[in-house]
Design a protein around this motif. Structure first.
Motif, PDB file in Angstrom:
ATOM      1  N   SER A 283      50.107  34.895  39.295  1.00 40.43           N
ATOM      2  CA  SER A 283      49.276  35.848  40.042  1.00 40.43           C
ATOM      3  C   SER A 283      48.539  35.145  41.171  1.00 40.43           C
ATOM      4  O   SER A 283      48.452  35.660  42.291  1.00 40.43           O
ATOM      5  N   ALA A 284      48.004  33.952  40.869  1.00 38.75           N
ATOM      6  CA  ALA A 284      47.229  33.210  41.861  1.00 38.75           C
ATOM      7  C   ALA A 284      48.087  32.763  43.033  1.00 38.75           C
ATOM      8  O   ALA A 284      47.557  32.504  44.124  1.00 38.75           O
ATOM      9  N   ARG A 285      49.389  32.686  42.834  1.00 37.71           N
ATOM     10  CA  ARG A 285      50.301  32.334  43.925  1.00 37.71           C
ATOM     11  C   ARG A 285      50.780  33.574  44.681  1.00 37.71           C
ATOM     12  O   ARG A 285      51.566  33.483  45.612  1.00 37.71           O
ATOM     13  N   GLY A 286      50.312  34.737  44.268  1.00 38.71           N
ATOM     14  CA  GLY A 286      50.683  35.979  44.946  1.00 38.71           C
ATOM     15  C   GLY A 286      52.018  36.540  44.511  1.00 38.71           C
ATOM     16  O   GLY A 286      52.518  37.492  45.122  1.00 38.71           O
ATOM     17  N   ASP A 287      52.601  35.990  43.438  1.00 35.57           N
ATOM     18  CA  ASP A 287      53.898  36.467  42.951  1.00 35.57           C
ATOM     19  C   ASP A 287      53.653  37.557  41.913  1.00 35.57           C
ATOM     20  O   ASP A 287      53.757  37.337  40.697  1.00 35.57           O
ATOM     21  N   ALA A 288      53.296  38.745  42.408  1.00 33.95           N
ATOM     22  CA  ALA A 288      52.939  39.845  41.511  1.00 33.95           C
ATOM     23  C   ALA A 288      54.122  40.268  40.643  1.00 33.95           C
ATOM     24  O   ALA A 288      53.952  40.571  39.449  1.00 33.95           O
ATOM     25  N   GLU A 289      55.338  40.268  41.221  1.00 30.54           N
ATOM     26  CA  GLU A 289      56.520  40.700  40.470  1.00 30.54           C
ATOM     27  C   GLU A 289      56.759  39.800  39.263  1.00 30.54           C
ATOM     28  O   GLU A 289      57.010  40.277  38.140  1.00 30.54           O
ATOM     29  N   ALA A 290      56.653  38.474  39.493  1.00 27.75           N
ATOM     30  CA  ALA A 290      56.858  37.536  38.392  1.00 27.75           C
ATOM     31  C   ALA A 290      55.770  37.689  37.333  1.00 27.75           C
ATOM     32  O   ALA A 290      56.038  37.618  36.128  1.00 27.75           O
TER      33      ALA A 290
ATOM     34  N   SER B  70      42.254  38.631  38.563  1.00 24.49           N
ATOM     35  CA  SER B  70      41.627  37.571  39.357  1.00 24.49           C
ATOM     36  C   SER B  70      42.645  36.847  40.229  1.00 24.49           C
ATOM     37  O   SER B  70      42.412  36.606  41.420  1.00 24.49           O
ATOM     38  N   GLY B  71      43.786  36.506  39.642  1.00 29.64           N
ATOM     39  CA  GLY B  71      44.816  35.775  40.384  1.00 29.64           C
ATOM     40  C   GLY B  71      45.354  36.573  41.557  1.00 29.64           C
ATOM     41  O   GLY B  71      45.495  36.045  42.667  1.00 29.64           O
ATOM     42  N   LEU B  72      45.646  37.853  41.307  1.00 28.43           N
ATOM     43  CA  LEU B  72      46.162  38.701  42.391  1.00 28.43           C
ATOM     44  C   LEU B  72      45.140  38.847  43.510  1.00 28.43           C
ATOM     45  O   LEU B  72      45.483  38.843  44.692  1.00 28.43           O
ATOM     46  N   ASN B  73      43.871  38.980  43.146  1.00 27.13           N
ATOM     47  CA  ASN B  73      42.826  39.101  44.158  1.00 27.13           C
ATOM     48  C   ASN B  73      42.688  37.819  44.966  1.00 27.13           C
ATOM     49  O   ASN B  73      42.585  37.844  46.194  1.00 27.13           O
ATOM     50  N   GLN B  74      42.691  36.673  44.288  1.00 24.94           N
ATOM     51  CA  GLN B  74      42.543  35.391  44.974  1.00 24.94           C
ATOM     52  C   GLN B  74      43.694  35.120  45.930  1.00 24.94           C
ATOM     53  O   GLN B  74      43.517  34.454  46.960  1.00 24.94           O
ATOM     54  N   SER B  75      44.861  35.630  45.623  1.00 20.01           N
ATOM     55  CA  SER B  75      46.036  35.368  46.467  1.00 20.01           C
ATOM     56  C   SER B  75      46.173  36.373  47.604  1.00 20.01           C
ATOM     57  O   SER B  75      47.153  36.338  48.347  1.00 20.01           O
TER      58      SER B  75
ATOM     59  N   SER C  21      35.733  42.639  43.824  1.00 17.74           N
ATOM     60  CA  SER C  21      36.138  41.978  45.066  1.00 17.74           C
ATOM     61  C   SER C  21      37.406  42.620  45.625  1.00 17.74           C
ATOM     62  O   SER C  21      37.505  42.894  46.828  1.00 17.74           O
ATOM     63  N   ALA C  22      38.373  42.882  44.724  1.00 22.18           N
ATOM     64  CA  ALA C  22      39.625  43.511  45.152  1.00 22.18           C
ATOM     65  C   ALA C  22      39.390  44.940  45.632  1.00 22.18           C
ATOM     66  O   ALA C  22      39.943  45.377  46.646  1.00 22.18           O
ATOM     67  N   VAL C  23      38.530  45.680  44.916  1.00 23.77           N
ATOM     68  CA  VAL C  23      38.216  47.060  45.299  1.00 23.77           C
ATOM     69  C   VAL C  23      37.612  47.096  46.700  1.00 23.77           C
ATOM     70  O   VAL C  23      37.950  47.950  47.524  1.00 23.77           O
TER      71      VAL C  23
ATOM     72  N   LEU D 103      45.450  45.096  46.614  1.00 21.40           N
ATOM     73  CA  LEU D 103      45.931  46.387  46.121  1.00 21.40           C
ATOM     74  C   LEU D 103      46.588  46.232  44.757  1.00 21.40           C
ATOM     75  O   LEU D 103      46.388  47.055  43.852  1.00 21.40           O
ATOM     76  N   ASP D 104      47.369  45.152  44.584  1.00 19.36           N
ATOM     77  CA  ASP D 104      47.986  44.880  43.283  1.00 19.36           C
ATOM     78  C   ASP D 104      46.913  44.603  42.229  1.00 19.36           C
ATOM     79  O   ASP D 104      47.061  44.979  41.061  1.00 19.36           O
ATOM     80  N   ALA D 105      45.826  43.925  42.649  1.00 25.44           N
ATOM     81  CA  ALA D 105      44.743  43.634  41.713  1.00 25.44           C
ATOM     82  C   ALA D 105      44.080  44.920  41.237  1.00 25.44           C
ATOM     83  O   ALA D 105      43.757  45.075  40.055  1.00 25.44           O
ATOM     84  N   VAL D 106      43.874  45.874  42.168  1.00 30.21           N
ATOM     85  CA  VAL D 106      43.275  47.163  41.797  1.00 30.21           C
ATOM     86  C   VAL D 106      44.216  47.930  40.868  1.00 30.21           C
ATOM     87  O   VAL D 106      43.782  48.571  39.897  1.00 30.21           O
ATOM     88  N   THR D 107      45.517  47.866  41.156  1.00 31.57           N
ATOM     89  CA  THR D 107      46.514  48.506  40.285  1.00 31.57           C
ATOM     90  C   THR D 107      46.458  47.915  38.880  1.00 31.57           C
ATOM     91  O   THR D 107      46.518  48.643  37.875  1.00 31.57           O
ATOM     92  N   ALA D 108      46.332  46.578  38.808  1.00 30.60           N
ATOM     93  CA  ALA D 108      46.244  45.905  37.506  1.00 30.60           C
ATOM     94  C   ALA D 108      44.991  46.337  36.756  1.00 30.60           C
ATOM     95  O   ALA D 108      45.012  46.546  35.536  1.00 30.60           O
ATOM     96  N   LEU D 109      43.892  46.480  37.485  1.00 31.29           N
ATOM     97  CA  LEU D 109      42.639  46.917  36.862  1.00 31.29           C
ATOM     98  C   LEU D 109      42.801  48.319  36.273  1.00 31.29           C
ATOM     99  O   LEU D 109      42.363  48.584  35.135  1.00 31.29           O
ATOM    100  N   ALA D 110      43.421  49.217  37.054  1.00 35.45           N
ATOM    101  CA  ALA D 110      43.613  50.589  36.571  1.00 35.45           C
ATOM    102  C   ALA D 110      44.491  50.614  35.321  1.00 35.45           C
ATOM    103  O   ALA D 110      44.200  51.328  34.346  1.00 35.45           O
ATOM    104  N   ARG D 111      45.556  49.805  35.311  1.00 35.53           N
ATOM    105  CA  ARG D 111      46.453  49.775  34.148  1.00 35.53           C
ATOM    106  C   ARG D 111      45.738  49.162  32.944  1.00 35.53           C
ATOM    107  O   ARG D 111      45.909  49.621  31.811  1.00 35.53           O
ATOM    108  N   MET D 112      44.940  48.148  33.210  1.00 36.98           N
ATOM    109  CA  MET D 112      44.159  47.507  32.137  1.00 36.98           C
ATOM    110  C   MET D 112      43.266  48.545  31.457  1.00 36.98           C
ATOM    111  O   MET D 112      43.178  48.616  30.224  1.00 36.98           O
ATOM    112  N   HIS D 113      42.616  49.364  32.298  1.00 39.00           N
ATOM    113  CA  HIS D 113      41.718  50.385  31.766  1.00 39.00           C
ATOM    114  C   HIS D 113      42.485  51.440  30.973  1.00 39.00           C
ATOM    115  O   HIS D 113      42.041  51.889  29.900  1.00 39.00           O
ATOM    116  N   ARG D 114      43.654  51.852  31.493  1.00 37.44           N
ATOM    117  CA  ARG D 114      44.470  52.856  30.802  1.00 37.44           C
ATOM    118  C   ARG D 114      44.907  52.377  29.423  1.00 37.44           C
ATOM    119  O   ARG D 114      45.047  53.164  28.498  1.00 37.44           O
TER     120      ARG D 114
END
Length: 661
Positions: free
Chosen positions: A94-101, A126-131, A161-163, A135-146
């Motif tokens: 995630s921190a490298r921006g490789d959301a798919e992996a 955190s990793g997606l936001n740092q990289s 921060s991502a929001v 938008l992917d970080a916000v998506t991850a947050l929403a899925r985490m909550h679901r």
């Protein structure tokens, strides 16, 4: 020999095998990949590579050093893949921006029978936001909550921060609600993240509310507050809160001071920025290579040349002078302080230049009316394969407009589109209206406006109105003015300019009509304000204001000059006074224009022959322009006046603008 090579050399010659405690300790302090791989090899040879403790250390070390491929190899060989290992690997990708992996690993984790936990999700967000994948970080947050996971303070801070980056205010408000319910609204990191998020989403009211509810005062919250309020043009609130931090003895750092200085500069509080910069140094905080380019525009805007020179010397001592941003800001500062030759010296000495550097120098020449130098530098820029941008062409076209280079202006306007593929924007059309207006081609300028692919704004019609003033074209002036009244109903300057055009033609009915319209709308002409630096202090002079401590001496000097002007046959130009009043009253009105006050102060405060530099917030009027020419000759002074349009260099009774501005 480097630290890494020393350890490699040591490993080749040790006579005892590493153990499961020594290797993780060595890996924890490992500074580079080659050494990590050497330690990995030592672990493999000794049979410790599959030890869970050693394998986990190898995994985290490779991720820390940015080698996810090596980390994945270690992970695949681990006999037992725990949630800790999966979480670390997901966070690393995630921190490298490789959301798919990262998402793929999450699915593999579940397929292997290991369920993610809060740490897993926090690492993903955190990793997606740092990289930069906000938008992917916000998506991850929403899925985490679901999926029923509740983020802790760390996860909330990263999510906010991502929001903020994607400006999803509604999501941010939901997270804020969760923060209140979870009882972590007083956590320092969460408070800072909330302030940052609301700042990015344009909610200045919420920034202050969050801060006052928490009353958490440390350097991090101060920096977030200033940045958020600055982003929303709340400079007064930012200054108030910053001073509260200082008065309470909070240990602020260079970032804090740089942010408040930048906040002031970006929001028109230049004198406050200068004072804060000096206060910063008196507090023992040393400026860095970011602070200097932030404060230099303030020195430029108030013509604080001595302060600018001091910043230049400081940059030389600290080695900042080779920084391209510091160099570009120095070029801009010297040009705006009237020292275009010094600006060129800095520009030529810069070891590397970007488009901002070239624009600063070309724009400096344009501001001083040195069109030939501006055009020559533009050609040099192209010869050196530096690609011009939108700002470059604004500067070049502006230079052509200042100097009346009509054909050159036309050529560069077409070249911008045909050769460089840059579609002209509003500012480029405004420059072309000025280019044509300077040559008296007002009908052609009006035709160009009507042919524009978008609706002209106030700058366009303002350019045409200014040219109508020079050539006395009342009919087109009325057309342009009516458009301006619709677009900028609160701008008194447009009414004043039309009135001046009527006054120059002795059309007093028109003058009275404009005056009545202004009165009915409650509009007042903006007060003229000028700045002059004398002995390292910037003085502010306001038209009609008697508060300056040397006003008696200033008035005496102006009276002396008026007597000499009259004796030598100089007649004040009263064409540009708003009202039809008696000639003597007009003379009195003109006598207190701020640039005259500033020049008079300079004359009585400096030794004979000292050049004077004045900056004004409005365009210089015709009478003051004539007066400056007279004073430069009578007093034997070089006088530079920078108005909103350009520099006027007065010497021996002549002005560099050729009496066109």
């Amino acid at each position: 020999m480097s630290h890494s090579s020393t350890l490699l050399h040591f490993l080749r010659h040790v006579s005892f095998p590493p153990d499961r405690h020594l290797l993780p300790s060595a890996l924890k302090s490992c500074p580079a990949r080659p050494l990590a791989r050497a330690l990995h090899a030592a672990a493999a040879v000794s049979g410790l590579a599959e030890d869970p403790f050693v394998a986990s250390s190898l995994l985290h070390t490779y991720l820390r050093l940015g080698a996810p491929g090596d980390a994945r190899s270690v992970f695949d060989r681990m006999p037992e893949k725990s949630v800790v290992g999966w979480s670390a690997l997901i966070a690393g990708y995630s921190a490298r921006g490789d959301a798919e992996a990262a998402w793929g690993l999450l699915e593999q984790m579940r397929s292997a029978g290991v369920e993610p936990n809060v740490i897993t999700w926090n690492g993903l967000v955190s990793g997606l936001n740092q990289s930069g994948r906000a938008l992917d970080a916000v998506t991850a947050l929403a899925r985490m909550h679901r999926e029923g996971f509740l983020p802790d303070a760390t996860g909330v801070s990263c999510a906010l921060s991502a929001v903020g980056d994607v400006k999803e205010l509604s999501v941010g408000e939901q997270v804020h609600g969760y923060v209140v319910k979870a009882g972590c609204r007083l956590d320092a990191c969460v408070v800072t993240a909330l302030i940052d998020m609301y700042g990015k989403c344009g909610r200045a009211d919420e920034i202050s509310r969050v801060f006052h509810e928490s009353s958490h005062m440390d350097v991090t919250s101060c920096n977030a507050l200033v940045a958020g309020l600055s982003r929303n043009a709340q400079v007064s609130e930012a200054l108030l809160l910053f001073r509260e931090f200082v008065s309470r003895g909070v240990e602020l750092n260079v970032v804090s001071w740089t942010l408040i200085v930048a906040c002031c500069v970006q929001n028109g509080k230049d004198l406050e920025a200068v004072d804060l910069f000096r206060k910063m140094q008196s507090e023992g905080i040393e400026p860095n290579a970011v602070t200097i380019p932030c404060v230099l525009p303030a020195f430029a805007n108030v013509a604080a040349l001595m302060h600018g020179r001091a910043a230049h010397c400081f940059s030389l001592r600290q080695g900042f002078i080779h920084d391209v941003y510091v160099g570009s800001a120095l070029v801009d500062m010297y040009a705006k302080c009237g020292k275009v030759r010094d600006a060129r010296t800095i520009f030529d000495a810069m070891p590397s230049k970007n488009v901002v550097s070239w624009n600063a120098m070309i724009g400096g020449y344009a501001m001083h009316g040195e069109a030939a130098n501006a055009v020559h530098l533009f050609r040099l820029m192209q010869n050196l394969k530096q690609k011009p941008d939108l700002v470059t062409f604004t500067c070049v076209l502006g230079a052509c407009g200042q100097a009346g280079l009509t054909e050159d202006g036309r050529r560069y306007f077409h070249e911008m589109q045909q050769r460089h593929g840059i579609s002209p924007r509003m500012e480029h059309y405004a420059c072309m209206v000025t280019v044509l207006g300077r040559a008296g081609k007002l009908d052609e300028a009006y035709d160009l406006i009507n042919e524009m692919p978008f609706e002209p704004d106030g700058c366009i019609w303002g350019s045409l109105l200014g040219s109508c003033r020079v050539y006395g074209n009342v009919l087109l002036a009325e057309v342009a003015a009516e458009k301006l009244f619709e677009l900028e109903p609160e701008n008194a300057g447009n009414y004043v300019l039309l009135s001046n055009i009527y006054a120059s033609k002795k059309m007093w009915d028109g003058v009275n009509r404009v005056r009545d319209e202004m009165k009915n709308m409650g509009l007042k002409k903006e007060k003229g304000c000028s700045w002059i630096e004398i002995k390292n202090k910037v003085h502010t002079l306001l038209a009609g204001d008697n508060s300056h401590p040397m006003m008696t001496a200033i008035t005496e000097k102006l009276n002396q000059l008026a007597i000499e002007m009259s004796r030598l046959g100089f007649a004040p130009s009263t064409d540009f006074v708003l009202h039809d009043v008696e000639e003597q009253e007009k003379d009195n009105i003109l006598a207190v224009h701020s640039e005259k006050l500033a020049v008079a102060l300079g004359l009585i405060s400096t030794s004979p022959g000292t050049p004077l530099r004045v900056i004004k917030n409005l365009r210089i009027c015709g009478d003051c322009h004539e007066a400056m020419k007279f004073i430069s000759c009578f007093e034997g002074r070089e006088i530079s006046v920078r108005d909103t349009n350009r520099f006027h260099h007065f010497k021996d009774g002549k002005c560099s603008c050729g009496d066109y501005w």
